[in-house]
Scaffold this motif. Structure first.
Motif, short mmCIF file in Angstrom:
data_model
loop_
_atom_site.label_atom_id
_atom_site.label_comp_id
_atom_site.label_asym_id
_atom_site.label_seq_id
_atom_site.Cartn_x
_atom_site.Cartn_y
_atom_site.Cartn_z
N MET A 20 80.26 -37.19 -19.32
CA MET A 20 80.88 -36.59 -20.61
C MET A 20 81.83 -35.44 -20.80
SD MET A 20 78.89 -38.62 -22.43
CE MET A 20 79.57 -37.76 -24.25
N GLY A 21 81.86 -34.63 -19.88
CA GLY A 21 83.25 -33.97 -19.54
C GLY A 21 84.55 -34.45 -19.88
N LEU A 22 84.68 -35.40 -18.64
CA LEU A 22 85.74 -36.36 -18.75
C LEU A 22 86.11 -37.30 -19.92
CD1 LEU A 22 88.09 -37.57 -17.11
CD2 LEU A 22 86.76 -39.05 -15.95
N TYR A 23 84.93 -37.92 -20.50
CA TYR A 23 85.00 -38.56 -21.72
C TYR A 23 85.64 -37.84 -22.69
CZ TYR A 23 83.58 -41.35 -25.69
OH TYR A 23 83.44 -42.05 -26.81
N LEU A 24 85.07 -36.63 -22.98
CA LEU A 24 85.44 -35.61 -23.99
C LEU A 24 87.01 -35.03 -23.86
CD1 LEU A 24 82.25 -33.65 -24.72
CD2 LEU A 24 83.21 -35.23 -26.18
N TYR A 25 87.19 -35.02 -22.50
CA TYR A 25 88.73 -34.56 -22.23
C TYR A 25 89.60 -35.61 -22.70
CZ TYR A 25 92.48 -32.11 -19.66
OH TYR A 25 93.61 -31.52 -19.10
N MET A 26 89.50 -36.87 -22.41
CA MET A 26 90.15 -37.94 -22.56
C MET A 26 90.43 -38.16 -24.06
SD MET A 26 89.59 -40.20 -19.20
CE MET A 26 90.49 -41.76 -20.21
N LYS A 27 89.24 -38.12 -24.55
CA LYS A 27 89.41 -38.19 -26.24
C LYS A 27 90.08 -37.03 -26.82
CE LYS A 27 86.44 -41.72 -27.44
NZ LYS A 27 87.06 -42.66 -28.35
N ASP A 28 89.94 -35.85 -26.30
CA ASP A 28 90.61 -34.72 -27.05
C ASP A 28 92.20 -34.75 -26.49
OD1 ASP A 28 88.46 -33.88 -28.04
OD2 ASP A 28 87.97 -32.25 -26.27
N ILE A 38 75.10 -32.29 -26.11
CA ILE A 38 76.33 -32.77 -25.65
C ILE A 38 77.26 -33.52 -26.72
CG2 ILE A 38 77.94 -33.87 -23.87
CD1 ILE A 38 75.74 -32.94 -21.74
N ARG A 39 78.18 -33.25 -27.30
CA ARG A 39 78.97 -33.86 -28.23
C ARG A 39 79.43 -35.48 -27.91
NH1 ARG A 39 84.96 -32.41 -29.60
NH2 ARG A 39 85.33 -34.68 -28.91
N ASP A 40 79.07 -36.13 -28.56
CA ASP A 40 79.33 -37.71 -28.46
C ASP A 40 78.44 -38.32 -27.29
OD1 ASP A 40 81.26 -37.50 -30.25
OD2 ASP A 40 82.85 -37.62 -29.14
N ILE A 41 77.29 -37.77 -27.30
CA ILE A 41 76.32 -38.40 -26.03
C ILE A 41 75.98 -39.55 -26.60
CG2 ILE A 41 74.25 -37.11 -26.61
CD1 ILE A 41 74.57 -37.01 -22.91
N ASP A 42 75.81 -39.84 -28.03
CA ASP A 42 75.41 -41.01 -28.47
C ASP A 42 76.55 -42.21 -28.36
OD1 ASP A 42 77.01 -39.53 -30.29
OD2 ASP A 42 76.30 -40.53 -32.17
N CYS A 43 77.61 -41.90 -27.92
CA CYS A 43 78.73 -42.84 -27.55
C CYS A 43 78.45 -43.51 -26.33
CB CYS A 43 79.89 -42.34 -27.57
SG CYS A 43 80.47 -41.79 -29.38
N VAL A 44 77.47 -42.98 -25.38
CA VAL A 44 77.21 -43.74 -24.03
C VAL A 44 76.67 -45.07 -24.29
CG1 VAL A 44 75.66 -43.46 -22.23
CG2 VAL A 44 76.44 -41.49 -23.06
N GLU A 45 77.24 -45.84 -23.27
CA GLU A 45 77.10 -47.38 -23.39
C GLU A 45 75.92 -47.62 -22.31
OE1 GLU A 45 78.74 -49.75 -25.18
OE2 GLU A 45 80.53 -48.81 -25.79
N THR A 46 74.73 -48.00 -22.60
CA THR A 46 73.63 -48.26 -21.74
C THR A 46 73.65 -49.65 -20.96
OG1 THR A 46 72.17 -48.53 -23.39
CG2 THR A 46 72.37 -46.24 -22.69
N GLU A 47 74.60 -50.21 -21.46
CA GLU A 47 74.78 -51.66 -20.92
C GLU A 47 76.06 -52.00 -20.65
OE1 GLU A 47 72.25 -54.88 -22.67
OE2 GLU A 47 70.80 -53.26 -23.15
N TYR A 48 76.42 -52.96 -19.62
CA TYR A 48 77.68 -53.27 -19.49
C TYR A 48 78.19 -54.70 -20.05
CZ TYR A 48 82.06 -54.96 -17.40
OH TYR A 48 83.14 -55.75 -17.03
N ASP A 49 78.82 -55.05 -20.64
CA ASP A 49 79.08 -56.15 -21.35
C ASP A 49 80.21 -56.87 -20.52
OD1 ASP A 49 80.03 -58.44 -22.64
OD2 ASP A 49 80.94 -57.38 -24.44
N SER A 50 79.97 -58.10 -19.75
CA SER A 50 80.98 -58.30 -18.83
C SER A 50 82.17 -58.73 -19.44
CB SER A 50 80.41 -59.71 -17.95
OG SER A 50 79.90 -60.57 -18.87
N GLY A 51 82.53 -58.76 -20.71
CA GLY A 51 83.71 -59.15 -21.64
C GLY A 51 84.64 -57.83 -21.48
N GLU A 59 81.10 -27.33 -22.85
CA GLU A 59 79.51 -27.42 -22.92
C GLU A 59 79.15 -28.54 -21.67
OE1 GLU A 59 79.11 -25.97 -27.17
OE2 GLU A 59 78.26 -27.91 -26.79
N ALA A 60 80.02 -29.60 -21.59
CA ALA A 60 79.32 -30.77 -20.77
C ALA A 60 79.24 -30.35 -19.42
CB ALA A 60 80.12 -31.76 -21.17
N LEU A 61 80.65 -29.70 -18.91
CA LEU A 61 81.23 -29.22 -17.59
C LEU A 61 80.25 -28.18 -17.03
CD1 LEU A 61 84.90 -29.43 -17.40
CD2 LEU A 61 83.36 -31.25 -16.74
N TYR A 62 79.87 -27.02 -17.94
CA TYR A 62 79.14 -26.14 -17.82
C TYR A 62 77.45 -26.61 -17.32
CZ TYR A 62 77.33 -21.15 -17.84
OH TYR A 62 76.67 -20.11 -17.52
#
Ligand SMILES: [Mn+2]
Length: 318
Positions: free
Chosen positions: A31-39, A60-73, A147-150
């Motif tokens: 999430m730390g890397l995700y948020l850093y890249m988004k920002d 943790i901000r945007d934790i609801d954006c986590v994908e729990t399945e990978y779509d092979s497309g 917050e995520a990294l800490y």
């Protein structure tokens, strides 16, 4: 690899993946890397793949954006593997890894042989969050990213207690604290707080634990029927092994919970001189010198005997 900027040069899309049964460091680093890249890299499309994070990480901000399945497309220019020590430990995005050439692995597991095309694996670092922090530009870290990294640093150091905590860890944590994060709440909410049922099972496991090898080893077991009785799952077992390890005189704590009939997830913790990653590796697992794990089959008695004989060998070497 000294900075994220050099890794992301020319990259238009990236996937971030952690390990199975993600812990605080895995979730915090992803999430730390995700948020850093988004920002900071809004032009790069980024997705994060993780098994569903526990409720204790919902702050943790945007934790609801986590994908729990990978779509092979979905395909990507680059895949990050964070806190993942081997290919069989990649969680939901395992099939993506198989078809990716351009992979970057950031990790601190001593058993990691170099999972990515590019690797930054620092076994002395406290956490993957610390490894990641070092390649980010501190000025560009937002409060949410901090917050995520800490969170990850707190979890993998047992709140700055374990010997993997270094001055560099404290400096990274201090810099993250400068972002104005609610550090006390993060520790309480994500690390210490347990449900009533979790505490009940912890108490019962401690009560039924056994001492071995003249008190230098302790073992605790949770069976499937007990988890069912308390309505708990594997992710509720966190913290039991460290409580076992706190016992005076104990060098190694063994904790088993039953995943399937006669199949156990084994967690090992040592206090000072036994290298439990060597023992876990013998049984197909891995980890760190003082915290490691593996999967073993048989009765709890067989599993504990097999482990304790290996522990005994190391105890005799001292
Ligand atoms: Mn970690």
């Amino acid at each position: 690899m000294n900075s994220l900027d050099e890794v992301l040069d020319g990259v238009k899309s990236a996937a971030i993946a952690g390990h199975v049964n993600p812990d605080g460091d895995c979730i915090g680093s992803c999430m730390g890397l995700y948020l850093y890249m988004k920002d900071n890299f809004p032009a790069v499309h980024v997705d994060v793949y993780l098994e569903k994070p526990g409720d204790e990480f919902l702050f943790i901000r945007d934790i609801d954006c986590v994908e729990t399945e990978y779509d092979s497309g979905s395909d990507y220019d680059l895949m990050f593997l964070l806190d993942v020590s081997s290919s069989d430990r990649i969680g939901v995005a395992a099939s993506l890894y198989e078809c990716m050439d351009n992979t970057v692995c950031l990790d601190h597991h001593v058993t990691n042989k170099g999972l990515g095309r590019m690797n930054r694996i620092l076994p002395k670092a406290s956490s993957t969050c610390e490894v990641l922090y070092e390649i980010l530009d501190d000025k560009k870290i937002s409060k949410a990213c901090a917050e995520a990294l800490y969170t990850g640093i707190v979890h993998d150091t047992g709140v700055f207690q374990y010997t993997n905590t270094s001055p560099a860890t404290m400096r990274a944590a201090a810099n993250l604290m400068e972002k104005g994060i609610p550090f006390s709440d993060i520790v309480d909410r994500s690390f210490y707080q347990k449900s009533y049922a979790q505490n009940q099972l912890l108490g019962r496991t401690l009560m039924e634990s056994i001492l071995l090898l003249d008190g230098s080893c302790i073992a605790g077991v949770v069976r499937q029927k007990e988890m069912e009785f308390y309505g708990l799952t594997s992710r509720d077992m966190d913290g039991i092994v460290s409580q076992l390890r706190n016992t005076i005189g104990v060098e190694v704590a063994i904790f088993l919970y039953e995943k399937d009939s006669c199949q156990f997830k084994v967690s090992l913790r040592s206090k000072s001189y036994v290298d439990v990653s060597k023992i876990a590796s013998l049984f197909g697992g891995g980890g760190h010198a003082k915290a490691a794990g593996c999967i073993m089959h048989g009765t709890p008695y067989d599993v504990i005997c097999n482990l304790s004989s290996q522990i005994e060998i190391q105890l005799k070497e001292v």
